[in-house]
Design a protein around this motif. Structure first.
Motif, PDB file in Angstrom:
ATOM      1  N   GLY A   1      28.814  51.426  40.666  1.00 34.12           N
ATOM      2  CA  GLY A   1      29.918  50.687  41.272  1.00 34.12           C
ATOM      3  C   GLY A   1      29.542  50.037  42.588  1.00 34.12           C
ATOM      4  O   GLY A   1      30.350  49.328  43.181  1.00 34.12           O
TER       5      GLY A   1
ATOM      6  N   GLY B   1      42.083  54.697  50.898  1.00 35.56           N
ATOM      7  CA  GLY B   1      41.024  53.875  50.297  1.00 35.56           C
ATOM      8  C   GLY B   1      40.869  52.542  50.972  1.00 35.56           C
ATOM      9  O   GLY B   1      40.261  51.622  50.432  1.00 35.56           O
TER      10      GLY B   1
ATOM     11  N   ILE C   1      37.984  49.704  51.264  1.00 35.37           N
ATOM     12  CA  ILE C   1      37.592  48.707  50.260  1.00 35.37           C
ATOM     13  C   ILE C   1      37.664  47.328  50.887  1.00 35.37           C
ATOM     14  O   ILE C   1      36.944  46.425  50.499  1.00 35.37           O
TER      15      ILE C   1
ATOM     16  N   GLN D   1      33.473  39.851  44.808  1.00 28.31           N
ATOM     17  CA  GLN D   1      34.591  40.759  45.046  1.00 28.31           C
ATOM     18  C   GLN D   1      35.801  40.390  44.196  1.00 28.31           C
ATOM     19  O   GLN D   1      36.527  41.250  43.730  1.00 28.31           O
TER      20      GLN D   1
ATOM     21  N   ARG E   1      35.800  39.246  41.291  1.00 24.98           N
ATOM     22  CA  ARG E   1      35.613  39.808  39.957  1.00 24.98           C
ATOM     23  C   ARG E   1      35.907  41.309  39.967  1.00 24.98           C
ATOM     24  O   ARG E   1      36.594  41.821  39.086  1.00 24.98           O
ATOM     25  N   SER E   2      35.406  42.006  40.994  1.00 27.75           N
ATOM     26  CA  SER E   2      35.605  43.458  40.978  1.00 27.75           C
ATOM     27  C   SER E   2      37.078  43.818  41.220  1.00 27.75           C
ATOM     28  O   SER E   2      37.592  44.758  40.632  1.00 27.75           O
ATOM     29  N   PHE E   3      37.773  43.057  42.034  1.00 31.71           N
ATOM     30  CA  PHE E   3      39.210  43.340  42.231  1.00 31.71           C
ATOM     31  C   PHE E   3      39.974  43.082  40.928  1.00 31.71           C
ATOM     32  O   PHE E   3      40.915  43.783  40.596  1.00 31.71           O
ATOM     33  N   TRP E   4      39.540  42.041  40.224  1.00 33.35           N
ATOM     34  CA  TRP E   4      40.184  41.713  38.950  1.00 33.35           C
ATOM     35  C   TRP E   4      39.981  42.862  37.958  1.00 33.35           C
ATOM     36  O   TRP E   4      40.902  43.293  37.273  1.00 33.35           O
ATOM     37  N   GLU E   5      38.719  43.345  37.925  1.00 28.70           N
ATOM     38  CA  GLU E   5      38.418  44.431  36.988  1.00 28.70           C
ATOM     39  C   GLU E   5      39.169  45.706  37.356  1.00 28.70           C
ATOM     40  O   GLU E   5      39.585  46.467  36.493  1.00 28.70           O
ATOM     41  N   GLN E   6      39.339  45.932  38.656  1.00 30.14           N
ATOM     42  CA  GLN E   6      40.082  47.127  39.080  1.00 30.14           C
ATOM     43  C   GLN E   6      41.581  46.939  38.888  1.00 30.14           C
ATOM     44  O   GLN E   6      42.354  47.889  38.991  1.00 30.14           O
ATOM     45  N   GLY E   7      41.987  45.710  38.681  1.00 25.71           N
ATOM     46  CA  GLY E   7      43.412  45.429  38.530  1.00 25.71           C
ATOM     47  C   GLY E   7      44.152  45.518  39.858  1.00 25.71           C
ATOM     48  O   GLY E   7      45.354  45.778  39.895  1.00 25.71           O
ATOM     49  N   ASN E   8      43.431  45.334  40.973  1.00 20.98           N
ATOM     50  CA  ASN E   8      44.070  45.419  42.290  1.00 20.98           C
ATOM     51  C   ASN E   8      44.582  44.027  42.682  1.00 20.98           C
ATOM     52  O   ASN E   8      43.879  43.218  43.284  1.00 20.98           O
TER      53      ASN E   8
END
Lengths: 100, 558
Positions: free
Chosen positions: B285, B457, B460, B512, B514-521
């Protein structure tokens, strides 16, 4: 001969004092440098209100304490020019005395 | 590898940067002129414009820009190994931060000491100025939210620091009164203040205060965040002489003592770098080093925040234009030294590689906790101070830095809201209390929106803070570059860092995203998009402003 050590002590004391003065100068400068502007401005704001109180009667504002503030006017004259300029009036707003 | 060698290489490189590169930049590019009448002399008024001794001004500039960020950033970034963080801090200080800070002072001094915001409007254009305002607001918002999260984490993890951290506020209040009422001379008060602060640090470990893990359905972290914002709101409304001024002063003294203690302990102990030089086995991650490294470490390598200080207050007090080199460039070197200390503490302050790995279990972990624990290990073994006291010392150092930044940040945010009240004619928004509430509210939304209900958290958003901060630096570099183009001087020394920053920032934002999208945040996703739009607009502004001024110059030529 006997005076010599005494002199040495005195000059050492002087040196120490000079060093302390230097230290005081630097610490005070460091302490105030960053906030000098903010504090001076806050103080100026308070002074501006006071100026308005003192000169209010001249500008047609009723002031019950006018009798007492009249006495202060000569003392504040020096700051009057800066004040009226800061308040957005290019020239003195008063007819009977002009500072500029 | 021995930490002393790393330390010496870093310091030697930064010293060479100051003595060689900054001399070249000052003489050949900015062409600082000792006879130029600086705004401090031209508009001297005893309020804002006061010619100040360059050593004093350096101290002021350095302590204003040094905060918790050069500690947190590097301490997170060593997850990729110590070498990348080390290289970016050292080279960033030499080729990016130094010329950025000194350049911001120069640009401001040459333009009647205007701030970078106003300069962006004058030099680049009105549109750029609007972007600038938005970016500043975002930076302040993120700084406040991130630092609240950092301090709350420290309070939860190092209960021994609770008493000294809050006690320091009391010490500052007393000092403020002593100085205001002229009871004692300042050197005396300084000594008393430092003694009181260190006495509190000494007794801290014997009176730990632990916030329960849960209070009324809220986590301990969340309670600390609420308390911190309550405090910061009150502190930002108090007159500056009462708390902010003495607090900054004590902090400044403490910064120098802390740095000397840490550097001294490293030299005496000579620890080994237990962390890998380049970490080939990063936790799952962890985002890719390129481009994230360049936004994770902002302060310590290059930070837009410095431009605000440099053009806001420093430039109005510059005695001679040539002082810009010492104050600006050497100020950046000071910040680089703090970042270097953070890197060494977070990589050499562990007994074994396994201990280090246990700290860095995921991206965003470790961070300031690794700095405190690693630094405490070094100070304990190097200077013989009890480990609990050493940890308390470093926690207090980090927490106080973050705390003063919050006070100042919230105050600045309040000014922005008040200004908006002025622009849009909203009477209620102009009131300090209402504007402060708005500022606190927006920060709380971010702190809890990013980190969930427990607010834990929140780190982030650290890289997001970095990207916004780099955008600000980019805008300042743009102003300097356009000025250089108009003066027909070489522009590559500022244009190259500018392009590098913009590319890294935009890449980091996309990754970032992309990663926020994947986390659904969704919350962070939206925030990321806002910053991304600002970044793209800044990049386009750069292209068009440079093209325009080059065309102007070409027209003038024949």
């Amino acid at each position: 001969m006997q005076d010599e050590p005494h002199n040495g002590q005195a000059s050492r004391r002087e040196k120490l004092r000079a060093w302390l003065d230097q230290a005081r100068y630097f610490t005070e400068e460091v302490y105030s440098a960053r906030y000098r502007g903010a504090i001076a401005r806050a103080r100026r704001d308070e002074d501006d209100l006071f100026m308005l109180l003192v000169f209010s009667e001249m500008m047609g504002l009723q002031n019950p304490a006018a009798y007492y503030t009249l006495e202060l006017q000569p003392l504040l004259l020096e700051r009057f020019h800066d004040w009226h300029q800061r308040m957005g009036m290019e020239h003195s707003p008063l007819d009977h005395f002009r500072c500029c | 590898m021995s930490a002393i060698i790393v330390l010496l290489i870093g310091l030697a490189a930064m010293a060479a940067g100051y003595f060689v590169y900054s001399k070249f930049i000052a003489e050949k590019i900015y062409r600082l002129d000792p006879d130029f009448k600086t705004p401090a002399h031209e508009f001297e008024d005893g309020v804002d414009y006061v010619p100040t001794n360059r050593f004093v001004l350096w101290g002021h500039h350095f302590t204003s820009v040094a905060g918790a960020a050069p500690i947190v950033g590097p301490a997170i970034a060593v997850i990729w190994g110590w070498l990348p963080a080390f290289l970016w801090v050292v080279l960033g200080t030499i080729f990016f931060a130094g010329i950025h800070d000194a350049g911001a002072i120069w640009a401001s001094v040459r333009n009647r000491a205007k701030s970078v915001g106003a300069l962006t409007g004058d030099v680049v254009g009105k549109r750029a100025r609007s972007i600038f305002m938005i970016v500043i607001f975002l930076v302040l918002l993120m700084v406040n939210a991130v630092f609240a999260v950092v301090i709350s984490g420290l309070m939860m993890n190092f209960s021994s620091a609770v008493v000294p951290v809050w006690g320091a506020i009391l010490v500052a209040l007393v000092i403020g009164q002593l100085i205001y009422r002229r009871v004692l001379s300042l050197p005396m008060v300084s000594i008393l203040g430092v003694v009181a602060l260190y006495a509190l640090i000494g007794i801290g470990p014997s009176v730990p205060i632990q916030m329960p893990a849960e209070v009324g359905g809220m986590s301990g972290n969340a309670i600390w965040i609420l308390i911190l914002f309550g405090y910061a709101a009150i502190a930002s409304l108090l007159p500056v002489w009462m708390l902010l001024q003495p607090r900054d002063y004590i902090n400044g003294l403490q910064l120098f003592i802390g740095l000397i203690v840490l550097y001294g302990a490293i030299v005496l102990l000579n620890p080994t770098m237990v962390a890998p030089m380049v970490n080939g086995n990063v936790p799952e991650g962890t985002p890719s080093l390129l481009p994230l490294l360049f936004v994770t470490i902002a302060c310590g390598a290059i930070s837009g925040f410095h431009g605000l200080v440099a053009s806001g207050t420093t430039s109005k007090q510059l005695n001679k234009e040539t002082d810009a080199r010492f104050v600006g460039y050497f100020g950046a070197v000071g910040e680089g030294m703090l970042a270097l200390a953070a890197i060494l503490a977070a990589t050499a302050g562990f007994a074994s590689f396994a201990d280090w790995e246990a700290m860095y279990t995921a991206f965003g972990q470790g961070g300031v906790n690794a700095f405190v624990e690693g630094g405490a290990f070094i100070i304990h073994n190097g200077l013989g101070l009890p480990e609990a006291t050493a940890a308390t010392l470093l926690t207090v150092m980090a927490a106080l830095f973050a705390g003063t930044t919050m006070d100042t940040g919230l105050r600045l945010q309040r000014y922005i809201f008040q200004e908006w009240g002025e622009i849009y004619n909203q009477q209620w928004m102009k009131k300090p209390a209402a504007a402060t509430l708005l500022a606190v509210g927006s920060c709380l939304v971010l702190a809890f929106g990013a980190g969930g209900a427990d607010g834990s958290g929140g780190l982030i958003i650290w890289p997001l803070f970095g990207t916004t901060n780099q955008l600000l630096a980019g805008l300042t570099l743009l102003v300097i570059t356009v000025m250089l183009v108009r003066l027909k001087r070489p522009m590559w020394f500022t244009l190259a860092p500018l392009c590098f920053l913009l590319v890294m920032t935009i890449l980091a934002l996309l990754i970032q995203l992309r990663s926020f999208w994947e986390q659904g945040n969704m919350f962070l996703l939206v925030l990321d998009i806002v910053v991304l739009i600002a970044a793209i607009m800044v990049a386009m502004e750069c292209a068009s402003a440079l093209k325009r001024s080059r065309a102007e110059m070409a027209r003038q030529e024949p």
